[in-house]
Enzyme design. Structure first.
Site, PDB file in Angstrom:
ATOM      1  N   ASP A 277       0.788  -0.847  -0.004  1.00 41.05           N
ATOM      2  CA  ASP A 277      -0.001  -0.335  -0.498  1.00 41.05           C
ATOM      3  C   ASP A 277       0.982   1.470   0.021  1.00 41.05           C
ATOM      4  O   ASP A 277       1.635   1.208   0.035  1.00 41.05           O
ATOM      5  CB  ASP A 277      -0.981  -0.323   1.365  1.00 41.05           C
TER       6      ASP A 277
HETATM    7  C1  GLC Z   1      -4.469   4.112  -0.327  1.00 42.68           C
HETATM    8  C2  GLC Z   1      -5.147   2.810   0.264  1.00 42.68           C
HETATM    9  C3  GLC Z   1      -5.519   1.581  -0.922  1.00 42.68           C
HETATM   10  C4  GLC Z   1      -5.360   2.466  -2.250  1.00 42.68           C
HETATM   11  C5  GLC Z   1      -3.891   3.169  -2.135  1.00 42.68           C
HETATM   12  C6  GLC Z   1      -3.715   3.394  -3.484  1.00 42.68           C
HETATM   13  O1  GLC Z   1      -3.699   4.795   0.807  1.00 42.68           O
HETATM   14  O2  GLC Z   1      -5.061   2.491   1.285  1.00 42.68           O
HETATM   15  O3  GLC Z   1      -6.258   1.325  -1.013  1.00 42.68           O
HETATM   16  O4  GLC Z   1      -5.435   1.217  -3.345  1.00 42.68           O
HETATM   17  O5  GLC Z   1      -3.942   4.061  -1.382  1.00 42.68           O
HETATM   18  O6  GLC Z   1      -4.711   4.471  -4.044  1.00 42.68           O
END
Ligand code: GLC
Length: 750
Positions: A277
């Site tokens: 993430d």
């Molecule tokens: C965010 C979220 C995740 C998302 C990623 C990209 O922090 O936790 O669910 O897919 O970043 O945007």
């Protein structure tokens, strides 16, 4: 053997058979420098959306020099083509991945996933994912960071909005349906995208419902409750997985080899790509399990992470770590191989621009058939919580209707959190929907009535909270009362704005904001019939409202067609079918809460002091899991079982009669729950093991039958593998998890 187990075992078998090396990929890896290999593991964010704590810098230069394997938060054929053309000018011409958070639709926005899950209609959900993939791929994308399948029992956590509620059985079915929708058939097809199961793992159990907080739970709770939907996505062939921000047994998921290698790859047979993430590798330093970027990069790669979202520690640190021998080049190659394999399977080496087709984008995005599906999905996501004396449906008669509330005319809030490329100007608010439905039949008035939330923290807060109306609360209230005085009926639309749920939106108080409760009181004081519509991304504490309003409709954030679908339900063009997939608590103090509670050694008993209960409120929820009314009424006959005994490997049928006792065509979703009466571990008092939607003519009676086999009785054994034990079970059938009729049967030893 039911599907869920068959698919899982088949998936395991297929995935365990490692594919033969692909000469094209192996040649490419051999020709790459270590820096280029690290570059393929670098996932950078563009600026068309902001979904994390920091931006990426120097993207175009890094793409040109082979230091970027993929980009997210960039879409449209033009923008993706422009970056892909730069990649085609790099030394090795390796095409880019383009990811985006298409969580509940891309340009056509469907209800937020928690709302959609209340349809209890996996096929509908699969179709919404199919449309989302078609639109995302038409808009230059080849990867979506969805499905989010985190089970959660805590409505304080704002991200419950993105998931499918509290139940692992239903959550697993929805997880599988979404993967099938996104990756339908051939991944090289220009209308398919790679799906990404997230967030691995246990993210929905953050302590105190506070986002990004620590998670601590037993292995048994992981295996029984939180793991199943991730496993279902793997069995359905999901091609990527995203690590979660939280730690597990004290090790951050992003550096947790037990999770990413032993469980995800060895036990579940996943052979796809693992991406972190947002900046999660660097956050291992904040977690204080690594001292610096080198350690974090090494720990993540050795745990099994293939792509680094935004932190750039793979780019910066892996070349030296390999050169110093701290990390083997084979391990680096393993991650690169997974990235290149995904790109090959998406058809990117054959045609890097297949998804950059302006003409297709124009014909696909937000077309009529997609809008129709969005309207149907929104209709089926609406849950009728209360309908005293058939207050609903409203008549389409010459009357004056007042749409009042801070969310009554908001189009952006209809799209909810994670609204991707949704265009709020093209969305239908509740006011739009009611006006369109009633046309000139009735007079429709509107007043805002209050802010969404004007409490002190909002006034001091950043730009993440809804705007404050300069008129001030008294003026807005007075305007609402004036409008209400002219109306025959009030439709009051209250709840959360889109910023008040989703990521980084935990709430310690899950009631309606005070200014809205003041408006509600003033509207009730008018004495006019007043219907409450609640838009929210989580179960709210509606205790105060539940005893005061004759009808309450849970309307989530219903998407592009939300206002039209809401009007369809309010005026009877569509009778509500939704059923809650998360318990609505009486108070935040009951959280975390699930219907799958255990008996304890001292089950609650109001007549005995020393038993497991609160002294100030009942244990049970305000509205239970599975609850949802419609405009008809039903009578349930006794539950019967085809045989009192079930042999190992055999099956029995559980049946229940249901009669439509109203004069309307009516639809009900009957649910089957099981209880293992005695087991080697404490077990829930009930667990969902099936459901069927039936539609009955007025006065019609139907017998609904569920087949039960060992797979319905199976649960993680002492070794956490599927396990069935002999003994007595209760099978329970009813319209929700609280109103059930039960019959006992025995699963024989042999
Ligand atoms: C965010 C979220 C995740 C998302 C990623 C990209 O922090 O936790 O669910 O897919 O970043 O945007």
């Amino acid at each position: 053997m039911p599907r869920i187990l068959l698919i899982f075992l088949t998936g395991m078998a297929i995935l365990h058979a490692q594919p033969a090396p692909d000469p094209m990929i192996e040649d490419l890896i051999r020709s790459m420098t270590i820096e280029e290999k690290a570059g393929q593991l670098n996932l950078m964010t563009g600026s068309m959306d902001v979904t994390g704590t920091r931006a990426s810098e120097g993207m175009e230069q890094k793409i040109l020099s082979g230091q970027c394997g993929g980009v997210f938060n960039v879409y449209t054929p033009a923008a993706t083509r422009q970056l892909q053309e730069i990649a085609m000018r790099s030394r090795l011409k390796i095409p880019l991945l383009f990811g985006y958070d298409v969580i509940h639709g891309h340009r056509t926005i469907f209800p937020i996933p928690l709302g959609l899950s209340c349809s209890w209609n996996p096929d509908l959900i699969r179709r919404t994912a199919r449309v989302a993939a078609t639109e995302a791929a038409a808009d230059g994308l080849n990867w979506t960071f969805s499905p989010m399948v985190d089970i959660s029992h805590d409505a304080r956590w704002g991200r419950v909005a993105e998931g499918s509620g509290e139940d692992p059985w239903l959550g697993s079915e929805i997880s599988r349906a979404m993967v099938q929708g996104y990756q339908a058939g051939d991944l090289t097809a220009p209308d398919s995208v790679a799906a990404c199961v997230k967030h691995l793992a246990l993210y929905g159990a953050v302590t105190a419902g506070r986002d990004y907080n620590t998670v601590d739970m037993s292995r048994r709770l992981m295996e029984e409750t939180y793991f199943p939907p991730y496993r279902a996505a793997v069995a359905a062939g999901v091609r990527t997985a995203m690590t979660s921000f939280n730690d597990i047994d004290g090790i951050p998921a992003t550096g947790n080899r037990w999770l990413l290698h032993d469980i995800l790859r060895q036990r579940w047979g996943f052979d796809g790509l693992v991406v972190t993430d947002y900046s999660a590798i660097e956050e291992m330093i904040q977690h204080s399990t690594t001292e610096n970027g080198e350690q974090a990069a090494r720990q993540a790669l050795q745990a099994g992470v293939d792509m680094d979202m935004v932190s750039e520690l793979y780019l910066k640190k892996l070349p030296d770590l390999v050169k110093s021998g701290a990390v083997s080049e084979e391990q680096l190659d393993e991650a690169v191989r997974r990235v290149l394999t995904l790109k090959r399977d998406l058809g990117l080496f054959k045609d890097p621009f297949a998804r950059c087709d302006e003409a297709r984008a124009k014909s696909v995005l937000l077309n009529e058939s997609h809008r129709d599906l969005a309207r149907q999905a929104a209709r089926e996501s609406i849950v009728l919580l209360k309908n005293q004396d058939a207050a609903l449906p409203l008549k389409k008669s010459p009357a004056t209707i007042a749409l009042i509330g801070p969310l009554a005319a908001n189009r952006r809030d209809m799209l909810g959190c994670w609204a991707a490329a949704g265009n709020d100007n093209l969305a239908a608010s509740p006011l739009d929907g009611v006006r369109k439905t009633l046309g000139t039949t009735a007079t429709v008035l509107h007043a805002r009535g209050s802010d969404v939330d004007d409490s002190e923290h909002v006034r001091l807060g950043g730009s993440f909270f809804p705007e404050i109306d300069p008129r001030g609360s008294e003026e807005m209230l007075a305007e609402a009362e004036k409008i209400a005085a002219k109306a025959d009926t009030i439709i009051l639309v209250l709840g959360e704005s889109w910023e008040m749920n989703g990521e980084a939106a935990s709430r310690a108080d899950i009631r309606l904001p005070e200014c809205q409760r003041t408006l509600a009181s003033r509207m009730l004081a008018t004495g006019k019939p007043c219907i409450l519509i609640v838009m929210s991304g989580r179960p709210l504490d509606l205790s105060w409202e539940s005893s005061r309003f004759p009808a309450i409709v849970q309307a989530w954030a219903l998407g592009t067609e939300g206002g039209n679908a809401l009007a369809d339900v309010l005026f009877g063009d569509f009778a509500p079918v939704g059923k809650l997939t998360m318990s609505f608590p009486r108070a935040v103090g009951q959280l975390p809460m699930t219907y799958r509670a255990k008996n304890t050694g001292r089950p609650a008993n109001d007549k005995i002091r020393y038993t497991s209960k609160y002294i100030d409120i009942p244990n049970d929820p305000l509205y239970p899991f599975g609850h949802g009314l419609t405009y008809g009424t039903f009578k349930y006959g006794p539950v019967k079982v085809s045989s009192p005994e079930m042999p190992p490997g055999g099956s029995i049928q559980v049946s229940a009669e249901i009669t439509n006792t109203s004069n309307l065509l009516a639809t009900e979703t009957l649910q089957l729950y099981l209880r293992d009466i005695v087991s080697f571990v404490t077990r829930p008092l009930k667990e969902l093991r099936g459901y069927q939607r039936v539609t009955l003519q007025p006065g019609e009676t139907k017998t609904v039958t569920f087949e039960i086999t060992d797979a319905h009785l199976s649960f993680p054994g002492p070794d956490f593998k599927p396990f069935v034990e002999p003994g007595e079970f209760d099978a329970m059938v009813g319209p929700d998890s609280a109103r059930l009729q039960s019959v006992r049967f025995k699963r024989l030893e042999k």
